[in-house]
Design a protein around this motif. Structure first.
Motif, PDB file in Angstrom:
ATOM      1  N   ARG A   1       0.843  -1.201   0.000  1.00  0.00           N
ATOM      2  CA  ARG A   1       0.000   0.000   0.000  1.00  0.00           C
ATOM      3  C   ARG A   1       0.875   1.247   0.000  1.00  0.00           C
ATOM      4  NH1 ARG A   1      -3.277  -3.552  -0.069  1.00  0.00           N
ATOM      5  NH2 ARG A   1      -5.339  -3.694   0.885  1.00  0.00           N
ATOM      6  N   GLU A   2       0.306   2.337  -0.480  1.00  0.00           N
ATOM      7  CA  GLU A   2       1.036   3.612  -0.553  1.00  0.00           C
ATOM      8  C   GLU A   2       1.432   4.113   0.840  1.00  0.00           C
ATOM      9  OE1 GLU A   2      -1.205   6.701  -2.496  1.00  0.00           O
ATOM     10  OE2 GLU A   2       0.075   8.275  -1.648  1.00  0.00           O
ATOM     11  N   LEU A   3       2.703   4.523   0.930  1.00  0.00           N
ATOM     12  CA  LEU A   3       3.201   5.122   2.169  1.00  0.00           C
ATOM     13  C   LEU A   3       3.441   6.611   1.966  1.00  0.00           C
ATOM     14  CD1 LEU A   3       4.527   4.745   5.030  1.00  0.00           C
ATOM     15  CD2 LEU A   3       6.672   4.329   3.816  1.00  0.00           C
ATOM     16  N   GLU A   4       3.996   6.939   0.821  1.00  0.00           N
ATOM     17  CA  GLU A   4       4.374   8.326   0.525  1.00  0.00           C
ATOM     18  C   GLU A   4       4.326   8.532  -0.976  1.00  0.00           C
ATOM     19  OE1 GLU A   4       8.031   9.632   2.315  1.00  0.00           O
ATOM     20  OE2 GLU A   4       8.373  11.165   0.772  1.00  0.00           O
ATOM     21  N   GLY A   5       4.011   9.752  -1.392  1.00  0.00           N
ATOM     22  CA  GLY A   5       4.020  10.066  -2.823  1.00  0.00           C
ATOM     23  C   GLY A   5       5.092  11.099  -3.126  1.00  0.00           C
ATOM     24  N   VAL A   6       5.769  10.915  -4.250  1.00  0.00           N
ATOM     25  CA  VAL A   6       6.679  11.955  -4.751  1.00  0.00           C
ATOM     26  C   VAL A   6       6.082  12.392  -6.086  1.00  0.00           C
ATOM     27  CG1 VAL A   6       9.053  12.540  -5.371  1.00  0.00           C
ATOM     28  CG2 VAL A   6       8.634  10.794  -3.630  1.00  0.00           C
TER      29      VAL A   6
END
Ligand code: GAP
Length: 444
Positions: A259-264
């Protein structure tokens, strides 16, 4: 996840919000251990993003912003989830999170009942400011912290004489009316974000985008996160947010899957362009060395969830281990292998006995350590059981005071991960702890 949720409650990390009234969906309370852990994760991120970079400064903008902000940002128009309801069991789903065949057949994945048509649902919480509840008084709870940075970017250039490329970092609450809020604190309606917006010259954005991806990956490595539990996911054209030119997520292997933790994100000149249009203010950057050069900067964003990071750190640290101490090889321990700089308690001080002045000596030593470390004191029960309690809370170091301590000033320093014990002189204890924290390497 059940084990982690139960440990989190038992040890005072996270409680259900308003539990005595049956709980409030999508909201959680951080208990004595949880608030310490959350603060330390925030401090680690803040240090990484501001202290270690000469070209990044901080900000703490208000949650309530002028409602035009959210028109300019595109959130009023685009920040929606597709929603379907089951007419029979009344379950509600995000249309993009149920199997395609169910959606095509309009069949509820839970009970087989008929689903409604898909409709768009805006995730922003809307309320009113002032006594009149009319359309002129509408105000939103911010769904991301980023916009507070964009509307202040000119103020910061002027007040702090920032030159492009530079960044602005912020940690704060954000709110989204999420339809699905399962998996503990993973997706909640009230949460915290740690966001950094890096302003760059158009044309250099792709290089900076690559650079920030590298830096964010290295950050998690430094925190001692299991690197085989992290991966990149590039957003396909259908996934890109309305503001993004390109986007990569750092995903973590949670107990429920990747699952997504952080977006850049490469947000291009979308945000400052839109704020120029909606505010009528000139948000171009003027190069101080060449005033002929003016442009709307591109923005590279790193956007991490603080509360989601806390869940990741809990999952990543959680371990159950069979230990053979005291010759008893079917003894199990639960241990949270937090990086010592993140652990809510850094060092626990334990007198072997309450009597013969050992408790007083231990309190004395604790007092010495308190100035520099988060400490705990425990004098109740067998020493082995006390070590287990500290292991379960993720305390990396225990200091035990015994009769020898009275005689020669030495204490036992016990390490959580290896369970090894060494004798250290009381006068050298603080320096030794500092060294152990600085040089910590996760081995299990
Ligand atoms: N400013 C860009 C932005 O907000 P996002 O991908 O929507 O991008 C960034 O959110 C991060 O915020 C996510 O990677 C996640 O860690 C966290 N986040 C988003 N929605 C959340 C929610 N409902 N509950 C907890 N964390 C959330």
């Amino acid at each position: 996840m059940e084990k982690i949720t139960s440990l989190a409650k038992r040890r005072g990390f996270v409680f259900q919000s308003s539990e005595i009234y049956g709980g409030q969906n999508g909201a959680w309370d951080y208990g004595p251990m949880g608030v310490e852990l959350k603060n330390r994760i925030a401090q680690a991120w803040w240090k990484e993003m501001t202290q270690l970079h000469d070209d990044i400064v901080g900000l703490d903008a208000a949650i309530l912003m002028h409602p035009r902000t959210w028109e300019a940002s595109g959130h009023v128009e685009n920040f929606t989830d597709p929603l379907v309801d089951c007419k029979k069991c009344k379950s509600r789903f995000r249309a993009d999170q149920i199997p395609e065949e169910n959606l095509a057949a309009k069949k509820c994945p839970d009970c087989g009942g008929e689903l409604t048509d898909t409709r768009k649902f805006n995730l922003m919480f809307k309320t009113h400011i002032g006594p009149a509840e009319d359309s002129a008084s509408i105000i939103y709870l911010r769904p991301e912290t980023a916009q507070g940075i964009y509307v202040n970017y000119k103020n910061i250039i002027q007040s702090n004489r920032m030159k492009i490329p530079f960044g602005i970092a912020q940690i704060g609450k954000a709110f989204r009316n999420e339809i699905v809020t399962k998996n503990f604190i993973f997706r909640t309606c009230e949460f915290e974000q740690m966001e950094m917006q890096f302003f760059v010259k158009p044309g250099t954005d792709e290089e900076w985008f690559g650079e920030w991806r590298k830096r964010r990956w290295a950050y998690y490595e430094k925190l001692g996160v299991k690197m085989d539990h992290l991966r990149w996911h590039q957003h396909g054209p259908g996934e890109l947010a309305h503001y993004a030119k390109d986007a990569y997520d750092i995903e973590y292997l949670f107990p429920m899957g990747w699952r997504e933790l952080e977006g850049v994100h490469n947000r291009s000149d979308y945000d400052l362009g839109r704020h120029t249009q909606y505010s009528g203010k000139d948000l171009q950057y003027i190069d101080q060395d060449n005033s002929a050069e003016r442009y709307i900067p591109y923005i590279i964003e790193t956007s991490a969830g603080l509360t989601r990071n806390l869940l990741m750190i809990l999952c990543d640290a959680y371990d159950e281990e069979q230990v053979a101490d005291k010759g008893n090889d079917d003894d199990w321990r639960t241990v949270l292998r937090f990086h010592p700089s993140l652990a809510p308690v850094t060092v626990a001080v334990l007198p072997l006995m309450k009597k013969d002045g050992l408790a007083e000596l231990a309190q004395d030593i604790r007092k010495e350590l308190k100035e520099d470390f988060a400490t705990d004191y425990d004098q109740g029960g067998a020493i082995g059981r006390r070590y287990r309690r500290q292991d379960e809370a993720g305390t990396p170091f225990c200091v035990t005071i015994d009769y020898e301590s009275k005689d020669n000033g030495s204490v036992t320093l016990r390490f959580r991960d290896s369970m090894e014990q060494v004798r250290v002189n009381r006068t050298e204890l603080a320096a030794r702890l500092r060294k152990e924290i600085r040089e910590y390497k996760r081995t299990k």
